[in-house]
Design a protein around this motif. Structure first.
Motif, short mmCIF file in Angstrom:
data_model
loop_
_atom_site.label_atom_id
_atom_site.label_comp_id
_atom_site.label_asym_id
_atom_site.label_seq_id
_atom_site.Cartn_x
_atom_site.Cartn_y
_atom_site.Cartn_z
N MET A 135 0.83 -1.21 0.00
CA MET A 135 0.00 0.00 0.00
C MET A 135 0.86 1.25 0.00
SD MET A 135 -3.19 0.93 -0.01
CE MET A 135 -2.74 2.24 -1.14
N ASP A 136 1.96 1.21 0.71
CA ASP A 136 2.85 2.37 0.76
C ASP A 136 3.42 2.66 -0.63
OD1 ASP A 136 4.38 4.39 2.35
OD2 ASP A 136 6.08 3.24 1.60
N ARG A 137 3.82 1.61 -1.32
CA ARG A 137 4.39 1.81 -2.67
C ARG A 137 3.32 2.30 -3.64
NH1 ARG A 137 8.16 -2.41 -6.16
NH2 ARG A 137 8.34 -1.08 -8.01
N ILE A 138 2.13 1.71 -3.56
CA ILE A 138 1.05 2.14 -4.44
C ILE A 138 0.72 3.61 -4.21
CG2 ILE A 138 -1.42 1.87 -4.90
CD1 ILE A 138 -1.03 -1.13 -4.49
N ARG A 139 0.67 4.00 -2.94
CA ARG A 139 0.35 5.39 -2.62
C ARG A 139 1.38 6.35 -3.21
NH1 ARG A 139 -3.70 8.96 -1.57
NH2 ARG A 139 -3.02 10.61 -0.17
N LEU A 140 2.62 5.92 -3.25
CA LEU A 140 3.69 6.78 -3.75
C LEU A 140 3.79 6.78 -5.27
CD1 LEU A 140 6.50 5.89 -1.17
CD2 LEU A 140 5.18 8.01 -1.29
N GLU A 141 3.50 5.65 -5.91
CA GLU A 141 3.81 5.49 -7.32
C GLU A 141 2.61 5.40 -8.26
OE1 GLU A 141 6.60 2.34 -7.95
OE2 GLU A 141 7.76 2.82 -6.15
N CYS A 142 1.43 5.12 -7.76
CA CYS A 142 0.27 4.95 -8.63
C CYS A 142 -0.42 6.30 -8.85
CB CYS A 142 -0.72 3.96 -8.01
SG CYS A 142 -2.29 3.83 -8.91
N PRO A 143 -0.61 6.71 -10.10
CA PRO A 143 -1.24 8.01 -10.37
C PRO A 143 -2.64 8.16 -9.80
CG PRO A 143 -0.19 7.14 -12.34
CD PRO A 143 -0.17 6.04 -11.33
N TRP A 144 -3.40 7.05 -9.76
CA TRP A 144 -4.76 7.11 -9.22
C TRP A 144 -4.74 7.10 -7.69
CZ3 TRP A 144 -8.07 4.17 -6.18
CH2 TRP A 144 -9.41 4.52 -6.22
N SER A 145 -4.06 6.10 -7.12
CA SER A 145 -4.07 5.94 -5.66
C SER A 145 -3.42 7.11 -4.94
CB SER A 145 -3.36 4.64 -5.28
OG SER A 145 -4.03 3.52 -5.83
N SER A 146 -2.43 7.72 -5.57
CA SER A 146 -1.73 8.81 -4.90
C SER A 146 -2.60 10.05 -4.75
CB SER A 146 -0.46 9.18 -5.69
OG SER A 146 -0.80 9.62 -7.00
N GLN A 147 -3.72 10.13 -5.48
CA GLN A 147 -4.59 11.30 -5.42
C GLN A 147 -5.84 11.07 -4.58
OE1 GLN A 147 -3.56 14.20 -6.82
NE2 GLN A 147 -1.70 13.01 -7.28
N ARG A 148 -6.01 9.87 -4.04
CA ARG A 148 -7.25 9.58 -3.30
C ARG A 148 -7.27 10.30 -1.96
NH1 ARG A 148 -10.05 9.46 -6.95
NH2 ARG A 148 -8.12 9.96 -8.05
N THR A 149 -8.47 10.61 -1.49
CA THR A 149 -8.68 11.23 -0.19
C THR A 149 -9.66 10.37 0.61
OG1 THR A 149 -10.58 12.52 -0.96
CG2 THR A 149 -8.38 13.53 -1.19
N HIS A 150 -9.76 10.66 1.92
CA HIS A 150 -10.74 9.94 2.74
C HIS A 150 -12.13 10.10 2.15
CE1 HIS A 150 -7.85 9.01 5.82
NE2 HIS A 150 -7.60 10.28 6.08
N GLU A 151 -12.46 11.33 1.77
CA GLU A 151 -13.80 11.61 1.24
C GLU A 151 -14.05 10.86 -0.06
OE1 GLU A 151 -12.47 14.60 4.04
OE2 GLU A 151 -11.57 13.85 2.18
N GLY A 152 -13.05 10.81 -0.92
CA GLY A 152 -13.21 10.13 -2.20
C GLY A 152 -13.33 8.62 -2.09
N LEU A 153 -12.77 8.08 -1.03
CA LEU A 153 -12.81 6.63 -0.84
C LEU A 153 -14.01 6.15 -0.04
CD1 LEU A 153 -9.08 5.73 -0.04
CD2 LEU A 153 -10.32 5.23 -2.14
N ALA A 154 -14.73 7.08 0.59
CA ALA A 154 -15.78 6.70 1.53
C ALA A 154 -16.80 5.74 0.90
CB ALA A 154 -16.48 7.94 2.07
N LYS A 155 -17.19 6.01 -0.34
CA LYS A 155 -18.22 5.18 -0.97
C LYS A 155 -17.75 3.74 -1.16
CE LYS A 155 -16.96 6.31 -5.77
NZ LYS A 155 -17.47 6.82 -7.07
#
Length: 334
Positions: A135-155
């Motif tokens: 998850m740490d690597r995805i957060r750093l390197e994935c263009p989609w995952s790196s832009q997610r927020t708590h609000e955007g993931l809530a659904k």
């Protein structure tokens, strides 16, 4: 002989030890049998010069050769009763192990004792460390995952929770395992995002620590001096400690109003009933008040109204499929 050995075995043919370690355990933390094998070996080899164990082995005085001998070379090297230890790489050295298996299976070569020795083991939950790292690597390197927020993931948290419930109700074990993973991903993803908060950051370790503390505190019959012999006594412990923690001024606090209506009605009724409050159901006209009364009745009888309605709806779904499969004609609105 410490492991199954095929082929001819002579007393003076020595011993080959394949030493395996877990990357999820800190390097250098090896079992006592592993250290004994390393210290008494005539030769210690490792094909990976960057193996995380090597600095710790050398610090302990173990001479490790960075080489990848063939199966034949290793067997010859053990002749005369010598012991060779192979510090396995992350891939497990398949070329060497396959070669040893072929030699042993041929029956033409006197084989040393072959031993697989786990030097460190994964503890329960060790794969969770892999999830955190991924998850740490995805957060750093994935263009989609790196832009997610708590609000955007809530659904997605809501969707995954419903899919988990469906897997439970279907009784599909493979689906259940997968959906539990999807729910777990939501927890780890949100915790990783939380690490970046400039004002109040926290990590997945903080999340785990919080729930561990809560569980210990709310189970004094397990971790303390209190006793509880029945589920009812456990529930009483839980409610008592929860009330002391929360110091709520209303039984409605902590009831999420955004949950499905039947669940919301049942939860409110449960809070009222548990607190011993005399709050009559509001009188009113319409299906909403009828459903409120049904949800309250179900909760009083120990039935989850949401689960009951889902079960009925699934039966209705099956009836629809049966009619469709039988070639039923759709009814056209007039």
């Amino acid at each position: 002989m410490n492991a199954t050995t095929a082929g001819a075995t002579a007393p003076d043919q020595g011993r080959i030890v394949l030493l395996t370690t877990s990357h999820r355990v800190a390097p250098g933390l090896l079992s006592w049998p592993a250290w004994q094998a390393l210290r008494t070996a005539d030769r210690v080899v490792c094909a990976d010069g960057a193996h995380p164990q090597l600095p710790y082995l050398r610090e302990a005085g173990i001479r490790v050769e960075e080489t990848a001998p063939t199966a034949e070379e290793l067997v010859d090297d053990c002749a005369g009763g010598r012991t060779a230890v192979v510090v396995a790489t992350g891939e497990g050295d398949p070329a060497l192990t396959d070669g040893l298996a072929r030699l042993a299976g041929s029956g033409r070569v006197p084989m040393p004792d072959l031993e697989l020795l786990p030097a460190s083991y994964d503890l329960p939950g060790a794969r969770l460390l892999d999830l955190v790292q991924v998850m740490d690597r995805i957060r750093l390197e994935c263009p989609w995952s790196s832009q997610r927020t708590h609000e955007g993931l809530a659904k997605y948290a809501i969707e995954e929770a419903y899919e988990l419930v469906e897997a439970i109700e279907d009784g599909d074990r493979d689906e259940l395992r997968e959906e539990l993973g999807d729910v777990l991903l939501q927890v780890v993803f949100h915790a990783r995002i939380a690490e970046e908060d400039p004002d109040a950051p926290f990590s997945v370790d903080d999340v785990a620590g919080t729930i561990v503390d809560k569980l210990v505190h709310r189970h004094p019959h397990v971790f303390g001096d209190e006793t509880a012999d029945t589920p009812e006594e456990v529930r009483a412990h839980w409610l008592r400690t929860k009330a002391a923690e929360k110091q709520r001024t209303s039984v409605t606090e902590g009831v999420p109003l955004g949950q499905p209506g039947l669940a919301l009605a049942a939860k409110l009724h449960s809070r009222v009933r548990t607190a011993g409050l005399d709050v009559p159901l509001p009188a009113g006209e319409g299906i909403g008040y009828d459903l409120l009364a049904l949800a309250a009745r179900a909760e009083s009888e120990g039935t989850d109204p949401e689960a009951a309605l889902r079960a009925a709806a699934r039966t209705y779904r099956d009836a629809i499929l049966a009619v469709e499969a039988a070639g039923g004609e759709p009814v056209r609105p007039r």
